[in-house]
Design a protein around this motif. Structure first.
Motif, PDB file in Angstrom:
ATOM      1  N   ILE A  66     -15.360  -4.289  15.065  1.00  0.00           N
ATOM      2  CA  ILE A  66     -16.614  -4.935  14.673  1.00  0.00           C
ATOM      3  C   ILE A  66     -17.412  -3.959  13.809  1.00  0.00           C
ATOM      4  CG2 ILE A  66     -18.773  -5.964  15.506  1.00  0.00           C
ATOM      5  CD1 ILE A  66     -16.293  -7.683  16.174  1.00  0.00           C
ATOM      6  N   CYS A  67     -17.416  -2.690  14.217  1.00  0.00           N
ATOM      7  CA  CYS A  67     -17.992  -1.631  13.377  1.00  0.00           C
ATOM      8  C   CYS A  67     -16.855  -0.668  13.047  1.00  0.00           C
ATOM      9  CB  CYS A  67     -19.112  -0.893  14.093  1.00  0.00           C
ATOM     10  SG  CYS A  67     -19.697   0.528  13.122  1.00  0.00           S
ATOM     11  N   PRO A  68     -16.414  -0.668  11.807  1.00  0.00           N
ATOM     12  CA  PRO A  68     -15.279   0.190  11.459  1.00  0.00           C
ATOM     13  C   PRO A  68     -15.591   1.686  11.530  1.00  0.00           C
ATOM     14  CG  PRO A  68     -16.149  -0.914   9.510  1.00  0.00           C
ATOM     15  CD  PRO A  68     -16.890  -1.461  10.690  1.00  0.00           C
ATOM     16  N   PHE A  69     -16.835   2.044  11.793  1.00  0.00           N
ATOM     17  CA  PHE A  69     -17.221   3.454  11.849  1.00  0.00           C
ATOM     18  C   PHE A  69     -17.384   3.949  13.286  1.00  0.00           C
ATOM     19  CE2 PHE A  69     -19.448   1.260   8.304  1.00  0.00           C
ATOM     20  CZ  PHE A  69     -18.511   1.556   7.338  1.00  0.00           C
ATOM     21  N   ALA A  70     -17.248   3.066  14.264  1.00  0.00           N
ATOM     22  CA  ALA A  70     -17.489   3.431  15.661  1.00  0.00           C
ATOM     23  C   ALA A  70     -16.426   4.377  16.217  1.00  0.00           C
ATOM     24  CB  ALA A  70     -17.573   2.176  16.525  1.00  0.00           C
ATOM     25  N   ARG A  71     -15.174   4.172  15.852  1.00  0.00           N
ATOM     26  CA  ARG A  71     -14.094   4.972  16.427  1.00  0.00           C
ATOM     27  C   ARG A  71     -14.343   6.475  16.250  1.00  0.00           C
ATOM     28  NH1 ARG A  71      -9.239   4.112  18.295  1.00  0.00           N
ATOM     29  NH2 ARG A  71      -9.182   1.965  17.556  1.00  0.00           N
ATOM     30  N   GLN A  72     -14.738   6.873  15.073  1.00  0.00           N
ATOM     31  CA  GLN A  72     -14.962   8.294  14.817  1.00  0.00           C
ATOM     32  C   GLN A  72     -16.026   8.857  15.750  1.00  0.00           C
ATOM     33  OE1 GLN A  72     -15.740   9.448  10.737  1.00  0.00           O
ATOM     34  NE2 GLN A  72     -16.807  11.286  11.408  1.00  0.00           N
ATOM     35  N   GLU A  73     -17.090   8.104  15.956  1.00  0.00           N
ATOM     36  CA  GLU A  73     -18.177   8.606  16.808  1.00  0.00           C
ATOM     37  C   GLU A  73     -17.764   8.636  18.276  1.00  0.00           C
ATOM     38  OE1 GLU A  73     -20.119  10.081  14.981  1.00  0.00           O
ATOM     39  OE2 GLU A  73     -19.514   8.953  13.203  1.00  0.00           O
ATOM     40  N   ILE A  74     -16.958   7.673  18.689  1.00  0.00           N
ATOM     41  CA  ILE A  74     -16.460   7.670  20.067  1.00  0.00           C
ATOM     42  C   ILE A  74     -15.547   8.868  20.280  1.00  0.00           C
ATOM     43  CG2 ILE A  74     -14.951   6.442  21.681  1.00  0.00           C
ATOM     44  CD1 ILE A  74     -16.136   3.832  20.352  1.00  0.00           C
ATOM     45  N   GLU A  75     -14.617   9.057  19.363  1.00  0.00           N
ATOM     46  CA  GLU A  75     -13.671  10.160  19.497  1.00  0.00           C
ATOM     47  C   GLU A  75     -14.353  11.523  19.362  1.00  0.00           C
ATOM     48  OE1 GLU A  75     -10.621   9.109  16.656  1.00  0.00           O
ATOM     49  OE2 GLU A  75      -9.752   7.646  18.043  1.00  0.00           O
ATOM     50  N   SER A  76     -15.414  11.589  18.583  1.00  0.00           N
ATOM     51  CA  SER A  76     -16.163  12.846  18.416  1.00  0.00           C
ATOM     52  C   SER A  76     -17.201  13.049  19.516  1.00  0.00           C
ATOM     53  CB  SER A  76     -16.876  12.855  17.061  1.00  0.00           C
ATOM     54  OG  SER A  76     -15.959  12.748  16.014  1.00  0.00           O
ATOM     55  N   ASN A  77     -17.402  12.027  20.347  1.00  0.00           N
ATOM     56  CA  ASN A  77     -18.381  12.070  21.431  1.00  0.00           C
ATOM     57  C   ASN A  77     -19.784  12.392  20.912  1.00  0.00           C
ATOM     58  OD1 ASN A  77     -19.076  11.761  24.144  1.00  0.00           O
ATOM     59  ND2 ASN A  77     -18.881  13.948  24.540  1.00  0.00           N
ATOM     60  N   THR A  78     -20.183  11.654  19.871  1.00  0.00           N
ATOM     61  CA  THR A  78     -21.486  11.901  19.246  1.00  0.00           C
ATOM     62  C   THR A  78     -22.462  10.739  19.434  1.00  0.00           C
ATOM     63  OG1 THR A  78     -20.630  11.086  17.142  1.00  0.00           O
ATOM     64  CG2 THR A  78     -20.542  13.470  17.500  1.00  0.00           C
ATOM     65  N   ILE A  79     -22.158   9.883  20.399  1.00  0.00           N
ATOM     66  CA  ILE A  79     -23.059   8.769  20.720  1.00  0.00           C
ATOM     67  C   ILE A  79     -23.890   9.164  21.931  1.00  0.00           C
ATOM     68  CG2 ILE A  79     -23.236   6.348  21.419  1.00  0.00           C
ATOM     69  CD1 ILE A  79     -20.469   5.918  20.124  1.00  0.00           C
ATOM     70  N   ARG A  80     -25.177   8.995  21.807  1.00  0.00           N
ATOM     71  CA  ARG A  80     -26.091   9.264  22.932  1.00  0.00           C
ATOM     72  C   ARG A  80     -26.473   7.932  23.558  1.00  0.00           C
ATOM     73  NH1 ARG A  80     -30.537  12.536  25.049  1.00  0.00           N
ATOM     74  NH2 ARG A  80     -32.530  11.432  24.840  1.00  0.00           N
ATOM     75  N   TYR A  81     -26.249   7.814  24.850  1.00  0.00           N
ATOM     76  CA  TYR A  81     -26.645   6.635  25.614  1.00  0.00           C
ATOM     77  C   TYR A  81     -27.851   7.019  26.462  1.00  0.00           C
ATOM     78  CZ  TYR A  81     -21.925   4.858  24.643  1.00  0.00           C
ATOM     79  OH  TYR A  81     -20.770   4.422  24.042  1.00  0.00           O
ATOM     80  N   LEU A  82     -28.906   6.208  26.394  1.00  0.00           N
ATOM     81  CA  LEU A  82     -30.022   6.448  27.285  1.00  0.00           C
ATOM     82  C   LEU A  82     -30.604   5.124  27.740  1.00  0.00           C
ATOM     83  CD1 LEU A  82     -33.203   7.575  25.433  1.00  0.00           C
ATOM     84  CD2 LEU A  82     -31.109   7.199  24.197  1.00  0.00           C
ATOM     85  N   VAL A  83     -31.061   5.134  28.976  1.00  0.00           N
ATOM     86  CA  VAL A  83     -31.651   3.945  29.582  1.00  0.00           C
ATOM     87  C   VAL A  83     -33.156   4.083  29.539  1.00  0.00           C
ATOM     88  CG1 VAL A  83     -31.843   2.559  31.679  1.00  0.00           C
ATOM     89  CG2 VAL A  83     -29.639   3.615  31.069  1.00  0.00           C
ATOM     90  N   ILE A  84     -33.805   3.050  29.041  1.00  0.00           N
ATOM     91  CA  ILE A  84     -35.260   2.995  28.984  1.00  0.00           C
ATOM     92  C   ILE A  84     -35.706   1.961  30.006  1.00  0.00           C
ATOM     93  CG2 ILE A  84     -37.274   2.556  27.522  1.00  0.00           C
ATOM     94  CD1 ILE A  84     -35.502   5.003  26.665  1.00  0.00           C
ATOM     95  N   ASP A  85     -36.530   2.403  30.936  1.00  0.00           N
ATOM     96  CA  ASP A  85     -36.961   1.529  32.023  1.00  0.00           C
ATOM     97  C   ASP A  85     -38.374   1.007  31.814  1.00  0.00           C
ATOM     98  OD1 ASP A  85     -36.328   0.179  34.296  1.00  0.00           O
ATOM     99  OD2 ASP A  85     -36.682   1.839  35.661  1.00  0.00           O
ATOM    100  N   GLU A  86     -38.934   1.253  30.648  1.00  0.00           N
ATOM    101  CA  GLU A  86     -40.295   0.799  30.346  1.00  0.00           C
ATOM    102  C   GLU A  86     -40.289  -0.705  30.061  1.00  0.00           C
ATOM    103  OE1 GLU A  86     -42.655   2.768  30.841  1.00  0.00           O
ATOM    104  OE2 GLU A  86     -41.664   4.704  30.757  1.00  0.00           O
ATOM    105  N   THR A  87     -41.320  -1.383  30.514  1.00  0.00           N
ATOM    106  CA  THR A  87     -41.442  -2.816  30.236  1.00  0.00           C
ATOM    107  C   THR A  87     -42.612  -3.110  29.303  1.00  0.00           C
ATOM    108  OG1 THR A  87     -42.802  -3.158  32.205  1.00  0.00           O
ATOM    109  CG2 THR A  87     -40.413  -3.468  32.450  1.00  0.00           C
TER     110      THR A  87
END
Length: 183
Positions: A25-46
């Motif tokens: 779906i995003c042809p650029f995602a694989r590189q970032e997954i394999e490079s571990n350069t994605i930051r995941y964060l949970v925002i609990d603000e409403t």
């Protein structure tokens, strides 16, 4: 980090790998997954004002951490309603402009009830932007420009994704998104 947050991040990571990357779906995602350069964060603000503070913090975090390519901000509570979520998207985009980040960052938006204007809610096309949870994706514009230099006909990506989702059908994606919520 509490177990609830870990679960949201795991489910979102599953979605990135099992949907976005696997089906290109995003042809650029694989590189970032394999490079571990994605930051995941949970925002609990409403509250939208508190969300604004978190967005500013994340833009500043990215400024200070060039090794992080992109951020996925998972909105844990308060943005399940798609129209309210769109307010968060507009806020994120307005802050980019207000803080002078135009040309530096841009927002991609994903939501479990994502619906493109003019599309029926049940249209498979909407699954190009449906995710397990409301998510704001902060992308570095320089990275997009660099990736597009090496990609033939980048304007064909949305049309290819629409054709793919329509060929697979909504039922396929409903099950696929359910599978992302299993560890």
């Amino acid at each position: 980090m509490n177990e609830f947050y870990k679960e949201l991040i795991t489910h979102t990571d599953n979605w990135v790998k099992r949907v976005i990357m696997k089906y290109n779906i995003c042809p650029f995602a694989r590189q970032e997954i394999e490079s571990n350069t994605i930051r995941y964060l949970v925002i609990d603000e409403t509250k939208i004002a508190k969300l604004a503070d978190k967005l500013v913090e994340e833009y500043q975090y990215l400024d200070q951490h060039p090794e992080v390519e992109t951020s996925l901000m998972i909105l844990a509570n308060g943005f399940g309603d798609f129209n309210r979520y769109l307010g968060a998207v507009y806020l994120a985009e307005d802050l980019i402009e207000d803080l002078g980040y135009e040309g530096t960052y841009q927002i991609a938006s994903f939501h479990p009830e994502y619906c493109f204007e003019g599309e029926d809610f049940d249209s498979a096309t909407n699954y190009t932007n449906r995710s397990p949870y409301p998510t704001l994706h902060i992308i570095r514009e320089a990275s997009i420009e660099k990736a597009l230099e090496n990609y033939n006909e980048p304007e064909s990506i949305p049309e290819r994704n629409i054709a793919f989702t329509e060929r697979k059908g909504a039922a396929f994606f409903i099950e696929l998104l359910k599978s992302c919520k299993s560890n």
